[in-house]
Structures are given as structure tokens and as C-alpha cells.
Design a protein around this motif. Sequence first.
Motif, PDB file in Angstrom:
ATOM      1  N   ASP A  26     -16.699  -5.098   4.629  1.00 28.17           N
ATOM      2  CA  ASP A  26     -16.361  -5.606   3.298  1.00 28.17           C
ATOM      3  C   ASP A  26     -17.607  -5.785   2.447  1.00 28.17           C
ATOM      4  OD1 ASP A  26     -13.472  -6.035   3.102  1.00 28.17           O
ATOM      5  OD2 ASP A  26     -13.761  -7.321   4.834  1.00 28.17           O
ATOM      6  N   TRP A  58     -11.689 -11.761  -4.410  1.00 26.86           N
ATOM      7  CA  TRP A  58     -10.717 -11.026  -3.606  1.00 26.86           C
ATOM      8  C   TRP A  58     -11.057 -11.051  -2.118  1.00 26.86           C
ATOM      9  CZ3 TRP A  58      -6.046  -9.304  -3.109  1.00 26.86           C
ATOM     10  CH2 TRP A  58      -5.754  -8.338  -2.155  1.00 26.86           C
ATOM     11  N   LYS A  61     -10.273 -14.428  -0.642  1.00 30.12           N
ATOM     12  CA  LYS A  61      -8.825 -14.660  -0.646  1.00 30.12           C
ATOM     13  C   LYS A  61      -8.176 -13.898   0.498  1.00 30.12           C
ATOM     14  CE  LYS A  61      -4.578 -14.215  -3.339  1.00 30.12           C
ATOM     15  NZ  LYS A  61      -3.949 -13.830  -4.610  1.00 30.12           N
ATOM     16  N   TYR A  62      -8.559 -12.640   0.672  1.00 30.00           N
ATOM     17  CA  TYR A  62      -7.943 -11.809   1.707  1.00 30.00           C
ATOM     18  C   TYR A  62      -8.205 -12.367   3.102  1.00 30.00           C
ATOM     19  CZ  TYR A  62      -6.641  -7.680   4.406  1.00 30.00           C
ATOM     20  OH  TYR A  62      -6.051  -6.837   5.303  1.00 30.00           O
ATOM     21  N   HIS A  63      -9.389 -12.915   3.341  1.00 23.81           N
ATOM     22  CA  HIS A  63      -9.751 -13.345   4.693  1.00 23.81           C
ATOM     23  C   HIS A  63      -9.561 -14.838   4.942  1.00 23.81           C
ATOM     24  CE1 HIS A  63     -11.220  -9.458   5.964  1.00 23.81           C
ATOM     25  NE2 HIS A  63     -11.942  -9.352   4.882  1.00 23.81           N
ATOM     26  N   ARG A  68      -1.613 -14.874   4.085  1.00 26.87           N
ATOM     27  CA  ARG A  68      -1.648 -13.672   4.921  1.00 26.87           C
ATOM     28  C   ARG A  68      -0.629 -13.757   6.066  1.00 26.87           C
ATOM     29  NH1 ARG A  68      -6.216 -10.905   5.854  1.00 26.87           N
ATOM     30  NH2 ARG A  68      -4.832  -9.628   7.148  1.00 26.87           N
ATOM     31  N   ASP A 202      -4.015   2.116  -2.013  1.00 19.07           N
ATOM     32  CA  ASP A 202      -4.724   0.887  -1.631  1.00 19.07           C
ATOM     33  C   ASP A 202      -6.086   1.138  -1.007  1.00 19.07           C
ATOM     34  OD1 ASP A 202      -2.558  -1.742  -1.428  1.00 19.07           O
ATOM     35  OD2 ASP A 202      -1.789   0.251  -1.795  1.00 19.07           O
ATOM     36  N   LYS A 250       0.198  -7.578   2.706  1.00 21.55           N
ATOM     37  CA  LYS A 250      -1.010  -8.407   2.727  1.00 21.55           C
ATOM     38  C   LYS A 250      -0.713  -9.850   2.302  1.00 21.55           C
ATOM     39  CE  LYS A 250      -3.758  -4.334   1.534  1.00 21.55           C
ATOM     40  NZ  LYS A 250      -2.594  -3.468   1.281  1.00 21.55           N
ATOM     41  N   PHE A 251       0.084 -10.014   1.245  1.00 17.01           N
ATOM     42  CA  PHE A 251       0.458 -11.353   0.769  1.00 17.01           C
ATOM     43  C   PHE A 251       1.962 -11.366   0.466  1.00 17.01           C
ATOM     44  CE2 PHE A 251      -4.020 -10.902  -0.411  1.00 17.01           C
ATOM     45  CZ  PHE A 251      -4.552 -12.044   0.145  1.00 17.01           C
ATOM     46  N   LYS A 280      -3.773  -6.426  -6.995  1.00 18.72           N
ATOM     47  CA  LYS A 280      -4.888  -6.793  -6.113  1.00 18.72           C
ATOM     48  C   LYS A 280      -5.733  -7.867  -6.776  1.00 18.72           C
ATOM     49  CE  LYS A 280      -8.765  -4.818  -3.566  1.00 18.72           C
ATOM     50  NZ  LYS A 280      -9.462  -3.586  -3.181  1.00 18.72           N
ATOM     51  N   SER A 281      -6.169  -7.614  -8.003  1.00 11.68           N
ATOM     52  CA  SER A 281      -6.908  -8.627  -8.756  1.00 11.68           C
ATOM     53  C   SER A 281      -6.501  -8.606 -10.219  1.00 11.68           C
ATOM     54  CB  SER A 281      -8.416  -8.411  -8.645  1.00 11.68           C
ATOM     55  OG  SER A 281      -8.858  -8.645  -7.339  1.00 11.68           O
TER      56      SER A 281
END
Length: 950
Positions: A26, A58, A61-63, A68, A202, A250-251, A280-281
Motif C-alpha cells: 500500500d 483511504w 479506512k480500508y485497514h 470491513r 477496482d 469491501k464495505f 472509493k473516495s
Amino acid sequence: MNISERYTKEGFVWLPNEKKTFRYSDGDENEANILNAIQTSEDLSVGSQELNKKIIDWPTKYHLSSQRVNLLYPVINIIKDAEILEVGSGCGAITRYLAETGKEVIALEGGRRRSEITGMRCRDLQNVQVYNDNFLDFDIDKKFDIVTLIGVLECSSIYSDAQNPIQEILKKAKKFLKPDGSLIIAIENRLGLKYFAGAPEDHLDEPYIGLENRYDKKGPVTFGKKELEQLLHDAEFKVQDFLFAFPDYKFPLAIITTNGVQDQTINIADILKTRTTYYKSSPYPSSFSEEAVWPLIAKNNLTGDLANSFLVLASNSDVSKLEINALAYTFSTESRKPEFCKVNKFIKNENGYLVCREKKHQAFQNRSKKIVHDLTEHEYIQGDLYLNGLLKIVNQKNWHITDVYNWFKPWAAYLLSKSVKTEEGYYFLDGKYFDASPFNAFGLENGEGFQLFDLEWLVKEKLRLDYVLFRGFYYSFSYIDKIQRPESGYYHSRSEIVLDVLKDIFNKELLDLVYYREKERELLKEVVETVPDVFFDSGIKYSDTEEYLQAHLFKNSVFEPLSQIAIQFFWRYPGIDFSETDSASQLAELTTEINVVRYKTPINSSEIDAIRLDIGNRIGLLNIHDIKLTDDAGSVLWIWNKIADEQNDVLLIEDKINWPGKTVQIAASDDPYIIIKSNEASNLQLKNATFIEISISALSNEQLQVLKYFPSTLNYTANTDEESQTNIVSRLNSIDKELKFFAAKESLNIVMYEKLVSLLHEAQDPKKTSAFQEQINSLNNKVNALMKEAADSNTLILLLREKSTAQLTENIKLQEKLKLNAIAKELLETNLQAKEAALVDLKQQLQTFSEQVSKLIDQSNMLYDTTRRLETEKKELHSIKVAFQHRINELQQKHEDVSGLLKTEIALNIQKNEKIETLNSVIKKLDEFYEKKNAVAVLYNKLKGKKVIS
């Protein structure tokens, strides 16, 4: 094979003895931020508020987001008490949930730092082992109940050289499963509706790649439902259970089972409302309203085929392991405090259709003194949402506010019947009706009343009826993507429509938008993590956006200065999009005086590659004087050059003649923004900047008068037939564009605009249409003539410029010659030696200066090398610090173990001493006993002797 032969444990991670490379990351800075967030947190649980507050972009937020794990809620009963192999753990967001729910977890991650982050996230759990290795190289003598490939299968081709890497991954996963084990897969659907609407792929961030099958052989690849079914069949998985995640795996906000898709009773379209659009954002330019398309897709039983993501449970057994009664799941988790995160489970059993409401995070308790969270199970009610009536009205062209009033009136009457009137004239409802709204109600077939459902919030006080009606009506628009043009003209905000209806129900003096906003803030802060700055201020999306802009952008009412606006400042780091987490906002007053709005830049601002400014949150005009970056001392480091790299629903007008130093921003919607990127054109650099300052003001009367002569379209209302009217308006727009060209380039033809406006008024008489048409044609001819004349003038100007430039060059050359002659004459008339000495001295000074510059360059290079070395040492020290911290943790554990042993030894010694003391006491008593015995014996012998003598 023995684990120790292939892996060595360092800290919380088992590392391979043979070093390998793994390309996925990442980004160093993003992963360092995530690691720091986890290292510095005490609460590492799935619902951790501590980690949630550290979400800044992002990647974090994802991790770090607890959303999640919504994905795995439908399979929670399978995960409980299971032994799990997680392939591709990332930074441990899913790992943490698996470990908190399952029996034992082995987490496998190819990236070294990401595996360390996973280990750090699970450092307080004893049932997790983290391995840093490629799945295809991983080997362990163990079988599992579950193997997960969440966001992994699509990347198989990147890390495998096999002829069929997908099959290789699937077969290896199957090899690790117990005979009745299950494989969990989460992956995007290449035929997802969002991709047809223009969403970028994606993994490759480009639209239509998956649809057009333009995947690279060594890159990521996704599949449609039939393709994925065939792949699993080829890998010999007997049972395949498909679930469909919305808007994305993902969410997830909703997950529909295959049974749910096929069931004819539950209304999938209503369940998916507001849960199908995934950003995504920042939004992608969708080519159609996805929200409006899903009901038709559901009606044609295509929900599973066009879902954006799949959740698949593949098994070796002959029987499905999913909860057979489950039809759908919805999640209310975003922005909420963990104690209020909720899951709605729609099921069908012998008692019929039910909605089971459950807390997502059982460990967190409601601490609010104002709100009760009701999670009572209730019967699923089949019917048409009352909200759908509003949707049908506003999706018709030229709808009338009276129709909306007639739709809303029964709802208002129903709640009015539940209320009590006070002496002040206000009506009050019981707090249990706080959540009563058109999207939580079905109208009864007989038209008498409503059936309410999902009223999860119970407020511990009486509530004003007008407030409950306002908020319920206002939030109903959240379920409507776009609306058509109303007959009476466009509304600029949701609040305008709601108040326009409520004023015919209540006394207008009772309606108080300020009160509604304050009350909403008071109650919402009990439930959500972060309370917004502004409430009830959202705009409206119209289906005919272009017509809306033409009709309302330049109305005189728009020219009136706004009194207050919201300004939001966004910043963006390389590789990610703008997001609410990387932003700051505040309200600003607008007057004709300059108002400076100031924001503090983020700490790591040197890495920012673009900024976005949402100056205003509604349609209207304002002046932007300048945008600056300053340091702590107030020194200006950068000033905006009035150029935007990107802009949305905004027009920037700069007129150096009429209003120098001001740029007029014309906002065409409630979401206008400009984006300024860090490039050569803007020269934007945020390094060393502490503040960003935005200077704004309302337009002056003089500016408004000038702008009135430049309308984008004219409010033509002639009573002619439709074809003639369309033709006239088309010609007007054509002339308007040509005149605007002259106005912008030459400050010309305001008089012609005035004539055009007067002609429009005359055109309201149908009899004058023909004459009006001729005058327009005449004006067109004049414009063409003017344009030709302007073109000829421009040609002449260019020729004159060329001649002027040539003459100017000759003049400069002549002046240079004259200067040289004068210098030569002066040198002849003065002492040449003195001049030469001065020149020698000047050369020596230049030589000295050159040497000093060389030294400075050398010092600069040394400083640069030192800086680089220090940065390297800093990174090495950081690594040593982390390793040292790990060592400290291990030593601390050993210390605790030794301390325990010492405490045990001391306790044993104390017991031993106590026993010795007891023995000594017994011996002493025995000695005393023997002494007494001896004394008695002596006495006895004496007495015996005396007896013998006698």
C-alpha cells in the motif's frame, strides 16, 4: 515438515528462513501510518473507537474500519470455534475478527511489513499465528475448517507462473481443507452494474477494462457469476453458495443470499435503497442513476448476475452450511458509535417472515441518557413503502408542489393524531415516534393510517411534531437519487421543498429551521462518532442538470448576496482520492467586506499533491479575492494564479476592468468545487506551509448590474407553438454565445444585449413572433459582420505588432551602439590604467566570490549527504526501536515468568521455614519431656532406695 526448519519467529511473525520478494504494498508511508496507529493503540478489537479515530485517509479506512467485517456476518456460525487459514491477511482487519470469533487462526501474508502489522494488530490474542510467505510456497502439516481468499483470487496471475494460476490457487486451498471444510471467497463481479455505469476497474483504476476483457495475462482479473461457478466446479467443489454484497464486498451495507434473490415476498428493491452506490473516495461520473435501475433488475431476477461483488462459500461436503432461513442482511454501522452499530437479518421460518435486529458489537453498552436503542425482533411487513409515492411524483416532469402536499398530508394527519397540543400552539409527540418517517412506513390498504416498522430510536422526551415531520420528510430525499423539474420552478435545497409543504400545514411562524438544526445536533451527537457542522442543508440533484443550470444559474434572485456559506478544504496524498477524513470545514459570513477563512494545514503537508476547495454549499455568486499559503510568521509562501486544474458545477469569471483583483465564482449546484494540483502551472507547494487562507466577499451592486447583462439563457415565455418556441430559444442561445464571446474579449455590445432583452418581452405576443424572428436573423447577420470585422481587425493588429516588434528591435540595436560609442569615448578620455586596475580588482572579487560559491556548494552537498544518511539512520533506528520493543516485550514476559517462579520459591521457603520452626518447637518440647522424665527417674530411684533401706 517441522515449522522451525522453514520459519523463524521474530516478534509476532514467523519469517521464512529463505528470503523472498513480494511486490504488493500500500506504499511505505501508508503502511508506516497504519503500523503506528496500531502500535500506539491499546484497544485493538474490531469495534475499537481508538483505532476508528485514527482513520485519516483511504488506506487507514480500508485497514482499520470495523465496517470491513460486515462481509463475514452471514457466515459467523461457520467461523465460530473453527480452525482457519487466512490467505492474504493484509494489515489484519479481517484477521482480528476471525480470531475474536474463531478457535484458531493462521494468517498468511506475503508482504513483510503487512505481516508485521497483522501480528501487531493481534498481539494480545493467543490464538493467532502470522506467517510471512507466498501462499504457493506455504506448506504446513495441518488441515483447516475454513480457508479464506478475500480479495486474493483475482491477483493469482501476478504471483504464479502456472499455466492456469486460478486453478492452482483453488486446488491448493482445497488441499488445506478438512473433508467437510469450507472455502470463503470475496471478489468483484466483472459484470457488476457499477462497471456498466462507468466505474473504474477496482485494481487498474480504468473504466470498462473488465467488461471489454482487456485484462493482462500477468495482472489482476475478475469474473462474472457463471465464470466463477465454472472455476469452482473445475476445482471439484461440490457445493457453491453465492451471496451478493452491496455496494461492494469491501464495505458492505447489504448482503443478499441466493434464497433472498429468488424470494417473491421480500422487496429487494426497498432493501437496497441507498445501499448500491460505491465510491472509493470520490464519485465517478456515472452514466445513469444506479439507484433507479436496481428495482427493475430485481424485478427481472438479475440481482445476483449484476451485483458489484460476490461472497462465495464453496464446500467439499454435499450439504450447504449457510443458514437456510436467511434471506438478506443490512448493516447500519457507518459513522455510528460501536454500541449503536446494528445488523438487520431478514429470515423466513415456520412463523413467517421476520426481521431480527442485532447489535454488531455485543461488548459495547449504550451510555446515552437521552436515547434508547430498540432492537426488538418484528414481523416483516409486505407492502409498498409510503416513500415510493413521493418518488413517483418527483420523477414526473413538471410535477407540482400541490401533489407533494397531497401525498404528505395523510402522513402529517396520522402523526398529528398521536400528538398533544400545548398552550403555546406547538404539538408534541411521544419520543418513540422520533424515527417515524415515510421510509419506515407502509400505508394501510383502506387508507386509514400506517404500519410503522424499524423504529430503532426511542428519545426520552417529548418531541415537537413539526420537527419530527421535517426530519422525516427531509431524510426521505436521501432515498431519491435525482428528481425532475417541478412546474413552478427549481428548488435549490431539500429544506425549501419541505418548508414549502409544511407552511400549508402549520402556522408559518412556528416553523423554525434553526431549532430543527440545533435539535438534530443535540440528539445525533449521542449516536455518531463525529457530528457534522451543518444540518439540513443538502441540495437536490435534478435529472435535467443542464436545463436546470440554464434556467436558474443567472436568475436575478441568485444574484442576491448570500449571508452565510459552508467552506470545506480537502487535501489529497499521491495514489488516493479526496475523502471526508482528509478535510476541514467551517461556516463563513458573506458581506461586501473581505472575510478571510483560515485553515491549519495537516502535519505531513509536504506530501500533498492536490487540494480541493468547496467554496459554498449552494447555488449563487461570490468573490474570491485570493487563496494563499502562509507560515507561522504570516509570510506568504504561495498565491493562487486563478487557474483551476479541475472544477465541478462552478464557473470562474475574471474581469480586470470592472472588478480588478476579484474572481467571481458562479456555483451551479450545492456542491461546487475547484481542484488545484501541485504542478508547474500552479506551482503549489505545501512544504513549510502552516495555514491556507481563502479571502471571499459578496458581490457589490455594481458587479450585479454588470452580470445581469450576461445571462446564460433568457427567461422566454412566449405563447407560441412548441416547435417555434424551441427554434427561437435555440437561435437566442446561439446569439447569446456569440455575444458572450465579444463581451469577454472586447468588453463590447451591452447595448445589443439590452435590445435582445426588450425583443424577448415583445416576443411574448404570438403575433409578433414572425417579426421577432426577422429581427433575430438581422441580429445574427450583424453579429456575423461584427465577427468578420473583428477577425480582419485581429489580422491587422497582428501585422502591426510584427512591424512594431521589428522596429523596436532596430531601436534597441541602435541604442546599444550609441551606448558602446559613449563607453569607448569615455575610455579614451580617461586613464585606461585605472580602468584596467579596477577590472583586475573586479576579477579578483569575482574569483573570490566564485571560490566562496564552490565552498557553499560543497557544504550543501555534504549537508545533503548528511541529511540522506541521517534519514537512513533514522529508518534503521526506527527498525531497531521496533525490534528492541519486541525484545523488551519478550524480556518483560520472561521477567514476569521468572518473577512468578521466584514468588513460588519464596512461598515454598516460607513454608519450609515454618515447618523447621515447628520441628524445633517439637524437639524442644521432647527435650523438656526427657529432662522431666530423667528427673522423675532419679526421683523414683531415690524413693526406691529409701524403700529398700527401710
